[in-house]
Write a protein that holds these residues in place. Structure first.
Motif, PDB file in Angstrom:
ATOM      1  N   LEU A  20       0.835  -1.200   0.000  1.00  0.00           N
ATOM      2  CA  LEU A  20       0.000   0.000   0.000  1.00  0.00           C
ATOM      3  C   LEU A  20       0.876   1.259   0.000  1.00  0.00           C
ATOM      4  O   LEU A  20       0.897   1.993  -0.997  1.00  0.00           O
ATOM      5  CB  LEU A  20      -0.949  -0.011   1.204  1.00  0.00           C
ATOM      6  N   ASN A  36       1.694   4.296  -7.967  1.00  0.00           N
ATOM      7  CA  ASN A  36       0.418   3.945  -8.588  1.00  0.00           C
ATOM      8  C   ASN A  36      -0.699   4.521  -7.716  1.00  0.00           C
ATOM      9  O   ASN A  36      -1.021   3.990  -6.661  1.00  0.00           O
ATOM     10  CB  ASN A  36       0.311   2.417  -8.679  1.00  0.00           C
ATOM     11  N   LEU A  48      -3.763   4.599  -8.043  1.00  0.00           N
ATOM     12  CA  LEU A  48      -5.018   3.842  -7.912  1.00  0.00           C
ATOM     13  C   LEU A  48      -5.147   3.227  -6.516  1.00  0.00           C
ATOM     14  O   LEU A  48      -6.244   2.901  -6.072  1.00  0.00           O
ATOM     15  CB  LEU A  48      -5.034   2.701  -8.930  1.00  0.00           C
ATOM     16  N   TYR A  49      -4.003   3.079  -5.858  1.00  0.00           N
ATOM     17  CA  TYR A  49      -4.000   2.455  -4.534  1.00  0.00           C
ATOM     18  C   TYR A  49      -4.567   3.377  -3.451  1.00  0.00           C
ATOM     19  O   TYR A  49      -4.622   2.999  -2.278  1.00  0.00           O
ATOM     20  CB  TYR A  49      -2.600   1.953  -4.172  1.00  0.00           C
ATOM     21  N   VAL A  63      -7.574   4.005  -3.450  1.00  0.00           N
ATOM     22  CA  VAL A  63      -8.857   3.350  -3.155  1.00  0.00           C
ATOM     23  C   VAL A  63      -8.742   2.433  -1.926  1.00  0.00           C
ATOM     24  O   VAL A  63      -9.486   2.619  -0.959  1.00  0.00           O
ATOM     25  CB  VAL A  63      -9.389   2.592  -4.395  1.00  0.00           C
ATOM     26  N   PRO A  64      -7.793   1.454  -1.908  1.00  0.00           N
ATOM     27  CA  PRO A  64      -7.709   0.626  -0.690  1.00  0.00           C
ATOM     28  C   PRO A  64      -7.301   1.422   0.547  1.00  0.00           C
ATOM     29  O   PRO A  64      -7.696   1.071   1.663  1.00  0.00           O
ATOM     30  CB  PRO A  64      -6.658  -0.437  -1.024  1.00  0.00           C
ATOM     31  N   LEU A  65      -6.542   2.517   0.355  1.00  0.00           N
ATOM     32  CA  LEU A  65      -6.175   3.352   1.510  1.00  0.00           C
ATOM     33  C   LEU A  65      -7.424   3.975   2.127  1.00  0.00           C
ATOM     34  O   LEU A  65      -7.628   3.911   3.346  1.00  0.00           O
ATOM     35  CB  LEU A  65      -5.188   4.445   1.079  1.00  0.00           C
ATOM     36  N   LEU A  70     -10.554   2.974   1.674  1.00  0.00           N
ATOM     37  CA  LEU A  70     -11.417   1.906   2.221  1.00  0.00           C
ATOM     38  C   LEU A  70     -10.876   1.414   3.560  1.00  0.00           C
ATOM     39  O   LEU A  70     -11.643   1.159   4.496  1.00  0.00           O
ATOM     40  CB  LEU A  70     -11.504   0.741   1.237  1.00  0.00           C
ATOM     41  N   GLY A  71      -9.556   1.298   3.662  1.00  0.00           N
ATOM     42  CA  GLY A  71      -8.931   0.847   4.905  1.00  0.00           C
ATOM     43  C   GLY A  71      -9.201   1.831   6.035  1.00  0.00           C
ATOM     44  O   GLY A  71      -9.547   1.435   7.156  1.00  0.00           O
ATOM     45  N   ALA A  72      -9.049   3.130   5.727  1.00  0.00           N
ATOM     46  CA  ALA A  72      -9.305   4.161   6.742  1.00  0.00           C
ATOM     47  C   ALA A  72     -10.767   4.108   7.176  1.00  0.00           C
ATOM     48  O   ALA A  72     -11.088   4.238   8.368  1.00  0.00           O
ATOM     49  CB  ALA A  72      -8.955   5.532   6.182  1.00  0.00           C
ATOM     50  N   TRP A 104     -18.998   0.601   3.912  1.00  0.00           N
ATOM     51  CA  TRP A 104     -18.515   0.640   2.525  1.00  0.00           C
ATOM     52  C   TRP A 104     -17.389  -0.363   2.299  1.00  0.00           C
ATOM     53  O   TRP A 104     -17.488  -1.194   1.403  1.00  0.00           O
ATOM     54  CB  TRP A 104     -18.058   2.053   2.150  1.00  0.00           C
ATOM     55  N   PRO A 105     -16.310  -0.289   3.097  1.00  0.00           N
ATOM     56  CA  PRO A 105     -15.266  -1.306   2.890  1.00  0.00           C
ATOM     57  C   PRO A 105     -15.767  -2.727   3.145  1.00  0.00           C
ATOM     58  O   PRO A 105     -15.364  -3.662   2.467  1.00  0.00           O
ATOM     59  CB  PRO A 105     -14.179  -0.937   3.906  1.00  0.00           C
ATOM     60  N   PHE A 138     -17.439  -3.882   0.111  1.00  0.00           N
ATOM     61  CA  PHE A 138     -16.452  -4.239  -0.904  1.00  0.00           C
ATOM     62  C   PHE A 138     -15.870  -5.624  -0.602  1.00  0.00           C
ATOM     63  O   PHE A 138     -15.771  -6.486  -1.475  1.00  0.00           O
ATOM     64  CB  PHE A 138     -15.335  -3.181  -0.918  1.00  0.00           C
ATOM     65  N   PRO A 168     -23.475   0.937  -0.255  1.00  0.00           N
ATOM     66  CA  PRO A 168     -22.832  -0.360   0.005  1.00  0.00           C
ATOM     67  C   PRO A 168     -23.390  -1.488  -0.867  1.00  0.00           C
ATOM     68  O   PRO A 168     -22.649  -2.358  -1.310  1.00  0.00           O
ATOM     69  CB  PRO A 168     -23.125  -0.618   1.485  1.00  0.00           C
ATOM     70  N   ILE A 215     -21.723  -1.188  -4.120  1.00  0.00           N
ATOM     71  CA  ILE A 215     -20.299  -1.581  -4.017  1.00  0.00           C
ATOM     72  C   ILE A 215     -20.185  -3.109  -4.051  1.00  0.00           C
ATOM     73  O   ILE A 215     -19.390  -3.673  -4.796  1.00  0.00           O
ATOM     74  CB  ILE A 215     -19.655  -1.010  -2.726  1.00  0.00           C
ATOM     75  N   THR A 216     -21.017  -3.778  -3.242  1.00  0.00           N
ATOM     76  CA  THR A 216     -20.991  -5.246  -3.210  1.00  0.00           C
ATOM     77  C   THR A 216     -21.274  -5.817  -4.599  1.00  0.00           C
ATOM     78  O   THR A 216     -20.567  -6.706  -5.086  1.00  0.00           O
ATOM     79  CB  THR A 216     -22.052  -5.778  -2.215  1.00  0.00           C
ATOM     80  N   ALA A 260     -18.320  -5.073  -7.078  1.00  0.00           N
ATOM     81  CA  ALA A 260     -17.118  -5.876  -6.744  1.00  0.00           C
ATOM     82  C   ALA A 260     -17.347  -7.342  -7.102  1.00  0.00           C
ATOM     83  O   ALA A 260     -16.492  -7.990  -7.714  1.00  0.00           O
ATOM     84  CB  ALA A 260     -16.792  -5.734  -5.262  1.00  0.00           C
ATOM     85  N   TRP A 298      -6.675  -5.106  -3.889  1.00  0.00           N
ATOM     86  CA  TRP A 298      -7.284  -4.182  -2.917  1.00  0.00           C
ATOM     87  C   TRP A 298      -7.899  -4.974  -1.769  1.00  0.00           C
ATOM     88  O   TRP A 298      -7.823  -4.592  -0.605  1.00  0.00           O
ATOM     89  CB  TRP A 298      -8.376  -3.346  -3.595  1.00  0.00           C
ATOM     90  N   ILE A 311      -5.195  -6.056   0.584  1.00  0.00           N
ATOM     91  CA  ILE A 311      -4.725  -4.954   1.439  1.00  0.00           C
ATOM     92  C   ILE A 311      -5.746  -4.685   2.545  1.00  0.00           C
ATOM     93  O   ILE A 311      -5.394  -4.497   3.713  1.00  0.00           O
ATOM     94  CB  ILE A 311      -4.471  -3.684   0.589  1.00  0.00           C
ATOM     95  N   LEU A 312      -7.011  -4.730   2.148  1.00  0.00           N
ATOM     96  CA  LEU A 312      -8.083  -4.501   3.130  1.00  0.00           C
ATOM     97  C   LEU A 312      -8.064  -5.603   4.211  1.00  0.00           C
ATOM     98  O   LEU A 312      -8.344  -5.321   5.379  1.00  0.00           O
ATOM     99  CB  LEU A 312      -9.426  -4.490   2.398  1.00  0.00           C
ATOM    100  N   PHE A 331      -5.791  -4.533   6.743  1.00  0.00           N
ATOM    101  CA  PHE A 331      -6.423  -3.562   7.648  1.00  0.00           C
ATOM    102  C   PHE A 331      -7.311  -4.272   8.669  1.00  0.00           C
ATOM    103  O   PHE A 331      -7.479  -3.803   9.791  1.00  0.00           O
ATOM    104  CB  PHE A 331      -7.258  -2.557   6.851  1.00  0.00           C
TER     105      PHE A 331
END
Lengths: 338, 234, 313
Positions: free
Chosen positions: A162, A184, A186-187, A189-191, A193-195, A211-212, A215, B6, B9-10, B13, B36, B39-40, B43
């Motif tokens: 990340l 990049n 584009l990353y 987005v995961p930052l 979403l992670g926050a 939201w995350p 996803f 949401p 989003i679901t 994805a 992604w 990475i999530l 988190f």
């Protein structure tokens, strides 16, 4: 003090005295290590990018040790790393040179072995009854493991995948000089979403973490839908379409055929049992009953294998207590000849 | 709105991942989405640790029952986190000797490694070793040959338990070669490869259908339970 | 300890128990009916501890699935690429550690290029370190990191990781476990994705592990060959994948002991290092504990039916 408590107190005191005596006389738990010196020399001219050449533990290929020895101390980086070593190597080194400093007794690792043993016994104490020892061990395992997972996730995913993608320069300068990535954006987005996911820890605005989560669940469902349908549904049907009459070298193979019939038949009767759209009566009921029998054999096999697994897990803990801690045995020859 | 986005989003994805399976042009997009996701997932570990911290800090501040254990938990959590994130006691990587942060976080000899080796490892391994005792106790308490089904289960378990050790070989070693199929170790192999395969296959087919239908319901927005109750909307 | 001795002890214990059971039926029934489970715990402890201390071992006879695993590795040529997916942790090390050791030893002897990675648990890298320290560095010091083996470490995301690396390993694995760029690792230079691997060896303790490797690697890419070693709990559920999606399987410590024997018979020295015999060593306590479980079930059923008879009377 009642009689039972008195007996247990005496037993524990005797065991404790035995352990203290054995540990004082050097007969258990001691852990040894080997000191390995590392030294690197910067051979680049002043003002140039540093070029580090290894001088210890072995001199890098194509370099002369005498040439490296000429560089001043400010061009050097050195440290000592302590690797684990068996007692037999320590004993051999001491025998050859009593003043050697390569092999050493590790106080911290010896304490570690004692702590491991205490933790092991603390967890086992739950078998007798719940106690303060078990609760302490439980608190430690939860705390250490949660932090361990966080640390690994941080260094193995968050930093290289990340931060390393969003700002490679920062990561290179800070913790991963070897990283060779291009930025990049584009990353982001995961930052983000992670926050948003971490927002769940905030007292207000819990909906933000949906939201995350959405996803996460979307990707999970997308991956699993195709994966399971392909590998666990279509492939399993395909794997079951096999010849029921097995011929080997042109002649009928009775046992092979019986096996194929039982395999396919067993699968079909189990599927009939799982079919709940019809009432399990008459021929369907009888077939479903056979399905249950096949499933029971499956569960029996599962039970047998589960027992196998559990025992091996106990064996490794007892091996630790008997071998590494108490030194009652030496199956891997760590102390051979002692 | 808080539920609609949401849901979209679901759906997006999920559809991207399904599309990437069938359409080669969408594979790159599927890869990116999966990264992604990975990475999530990282988190999520941080969220887990954070939640633990929050719950136990509250327990300590409220002086709730057993708060002393929470103090121990917090201490072990914070110490591990500090030595791990700070790479305390870690030497530089031999490739970059002038960068003190370049070493690996779990270097042998570092405090983080020590905590793994002498706390995490014995504790988790012993927790699972306890299951050997419980399975022995369960064997004594739960398995009764009450009917045909139970007899089949127990009989199979006996054959597997014997057949997967030298006891099985020893017990039926007297059988002649022509009856070698009846030797316990061979019986256990047949059971695994025929009946167990049939039963397990039926189970995984059933589970696959269940997972497919649940996934489809979630992606299409039919199942919204993961978003929580609608009544909790502010 | 001699095998005959072990059996003699067993027969004496079982015989004595039967005599007690027959002569003091009522007392035995009452004692067993209300038996404190801590006595069972003690029996289990002794059943495992005594064979360990006595270093009781038995001969091994490899079965078909262990041979299948062995043969798949044997088929490879020196320099072939093998993905070593080490998906386990200390909680399952008792069962899987010996397999991981034997797999590494076998691959080293064959001169294969080993790519280690893990998706199961953040503790996975420690398991990889164990294989590298205890097998590669200890017994194959001529093998060079980055040329003969590489540790790619852990990535979070479970099957999401497999989903990416089947088509693009570089985007996710930018560095190895030690923070070195994969571009600077010689054996990673020509690797774009794991479809280039000649074999995947998975040592798996649960989720994410063998099932995910089957569903997301071996099934969509049938050219990928997969063999595995799994825990006892997992093993029975993996049989439906054999042999189409999974070429060979080592189940529990027995699978480890069988595979160990196959490897040592072909590549072992006269007197192999004891660390390569861990599977065989643990089969000793395994046998006695299995017997204990069988005896416990039989005794419990005796109590159950005796109770039923008393109820009817």
């Amino acid at each position: 003090m009642d009689r039972k408590t008195l007996i247990w107190t005496i037993v524990f005191l005797l065991a404790g005295a035995y352990l203290v005596l054995r540990s004082m006389t050097g007969g258990m738990a001691r852990t040894y290590m080997k000191a390995v010196d590392f030294e690197f020399v910067n051979v680049a001219a002043d003002g140039d990018e540093p070029e580090w050449i290894q001088a210890k533990p072995q001199v890098a290929a194509d370099h002369d040790p005498n040439e490296l020895a000429n560089y001043p101390d400010e061009n050097r980086q050195s440290w000592t790393r302590y690797e684990s070593a068996p007692l037999k190597k320590y004993a051999k080194a001491v025998k050859e040179d009593p003043n050697q400093t390569t092999y050493l007794l590790s106080i911290s690792r010896t304490i570690g072995v004692w702590l491991s043993a205490m933790f092991t016994l603390a967890i086992f104490s739950f078998l007798y009854k719940d106690s303060i020892f078990y609760k302490i061990a439980e608190a430690v395992v939860v705390g250490v493991s949660a932090a361990y997972w966080m640390v690994v996730a941080f260094w193995s995913t968050i930093v290289p995948n990340l931060i390393g993608k969003l700002s490679p320069a920062i990561v290179q300068a800070w913790a991963m000089p070897g990283l060779k990535e291009e930025q990049n954006l584009l990353y982001i987005v995961p930052l983000v979403l992670g926050a948003m996911l971490l927002w769940q820890l905030a007292p207000k605005g819990g909906w933000i973490s949906r939201w995350p989560l959405a996803f996460f669940i979307g990707v999970f469902c997308g991956i699993r839908l195709t994966g399971y349908m392909h590998g666990d549904f279509l492939y399993q049907i395909g794997n079951s379409i096999i010849p029921l009459v097995v011929m080997v070298n042109g002649s009928f193979d009775f046992w092979g055929s019986l096996r194929a019939v039982l395999l396919v038949g067993g699968l079909l009767v189990c599927l009939v049992y799982f079919f709940f759209s019809f009432e399990h009566k008459g021929i369907v009921g009888k077939t479903a009953k056979v399905g249950i029998w096949v499933l029971m054999i499956t569960f029996g096999a599962g039970f047998g294998y589960t027992v196998m697994g559990r025992i091996a897990l106990l064996a490794i803990r007892l091996e630790f207590l008997f071998d590494d801690w108490l030194w009652l045995m030496d199956p891997t020859d760590k102390r051979l000849g002692m | 709105m808080k539920r609609l986005i949401p849901l979209w989003i679901t759906a997006i994805a999920g559809i991207v991942l399904i599309a990437s399976y069938f359409v080669p042009y969408a594979q790159g997009l599927g890869e990116l989405t999966s990264i992604w996701f990975d990475i999530l997932a990282g988190f999520a570990f941080i969220l887990g640790g954070g939640n633990l911290l929050k719950v136990h800090l509250k327990k300590v501040s409220d002086k709730a029952a057993g708060w002393g254990y929470s103090v121990i938990l917090l201490a072990s959590f914070l110490i591990t986190l500090f030595v791990g994130l700070g790479k305390i006691g870690v030497h530089p990587s031999p490739d970059y000797p002038d960068n003190s942060w370049s070493g690996v976080y779990n270097e042998v000899g570092s405090p983080f490694w020590w905590l793994y080796e002498y706390a995490f490892k014995p504790l988790t391994a012993t927790m699972f070793a306890m299951l050997a005792f419980y399975i022995a106790s369960a064997s004594f308490r739960a398995f009764r040959a009450k009917n045909v089904e139970a007899v089949l289960l127990l009989g199979t378990a006996f054959i597997i338990l014997l057949g997967r050790t030298f006891a099985g070989v020893w017990l039926t070693s007297w059988l002649p070669e022509s009856l070698s199929g009846l030797k316990i170790e061979n019986l256990s192999v047949y059971i695994m490869q025929v009946f167990n395969t049939a039963g397990s296959r039926a189970i995984i087919i059933g589970i696959a259908l269940g997972i497919a239908s649940t996934s489809l319901k979630v992606i299409l927005g039919v199942d919204r339970s993961y978003l929580g109750s609608a009544r909790s909307e502010p | 300890m001699n095998v005959a001795w072990a059996w003699t002890i067993l027969v004496v214990v079982v015989g004595a128990s039967l005599v007690v059971l027959v002569t003091r039926r009522e007392q035995t029934y009452r004692a067993l009916k209300d038996l404190d489970r801590r006595w069972i715990f003690l029996l289990m402890l002794l059943a495992v501890a005594i064979p360990i201390l006595g270093e009781l071992t038995f001969p091994e006879k490899p079965t078909g699935l262990a041979k299948a695993v062995f043969d798949e590795i044997e088929k490879l040529e020196p320099g072939d690429k093998v993905l070593m997916a080490w998906d386990y942790d200390p909680a399952s090390e008792g069962e899987l550690g010996p397999m991981a050791t034997a797999f590494t030893y076998h691959c080293c002897k064959k001169g294969l290029k080993m790519y280690y990675m893990t998706i199961f648990s953040p503790v996975g890298p420690q398991m990889i370190e164990d294989a590298i320290e205890h097998v590669i560095k200890a017994d194959f010091p001529h093998l060079e990191y980055g040329v003969d083996y590489v540790n790619l470490g852990y990535k979070s995301g479970y099957e999401g990781v497999i989903k990416v690396i089947v088509s693009n390993i570089r985007e996710l694995y930018t560095t190895d476990h030690y923070g070195k760029s994969v571009q600077d690792i010689p054996m990673m230079r020509d690797v774009r994705n794991i479809q280039q691997m000649d074999l995947i060896i998975n040592v798996s303790a649960g989720y994410a592990g063998l099932k995910e490797w089957v569903l997301f690697a071996a099934t969509p890419y049938p050219d990928l060959t997969l063999v595995a070693g799994v825990t006892g709990v997992m093993a029975p559920q993996q049989y439906p994948y054999i042999p189409e999606q999974l070429r060979g399987l080592l189940g529990a410590i027995k699978g480890a002991a069988e595979y160990e024997k196959l490897v040592l018979d072909k590549y072992g020295d006269e007197d192999p290092d004891p660390k390569y015999l861990k599977g065989k060593q643990r089969m000793g306590p395994q046998l006695i504990a299995h017997m204990l479980i069988i005896v416990l079930i039989i005794v419990a059923n005796f109590v159950y039916f005796a109770g039923k008879r008393r109820e009817r009377a």
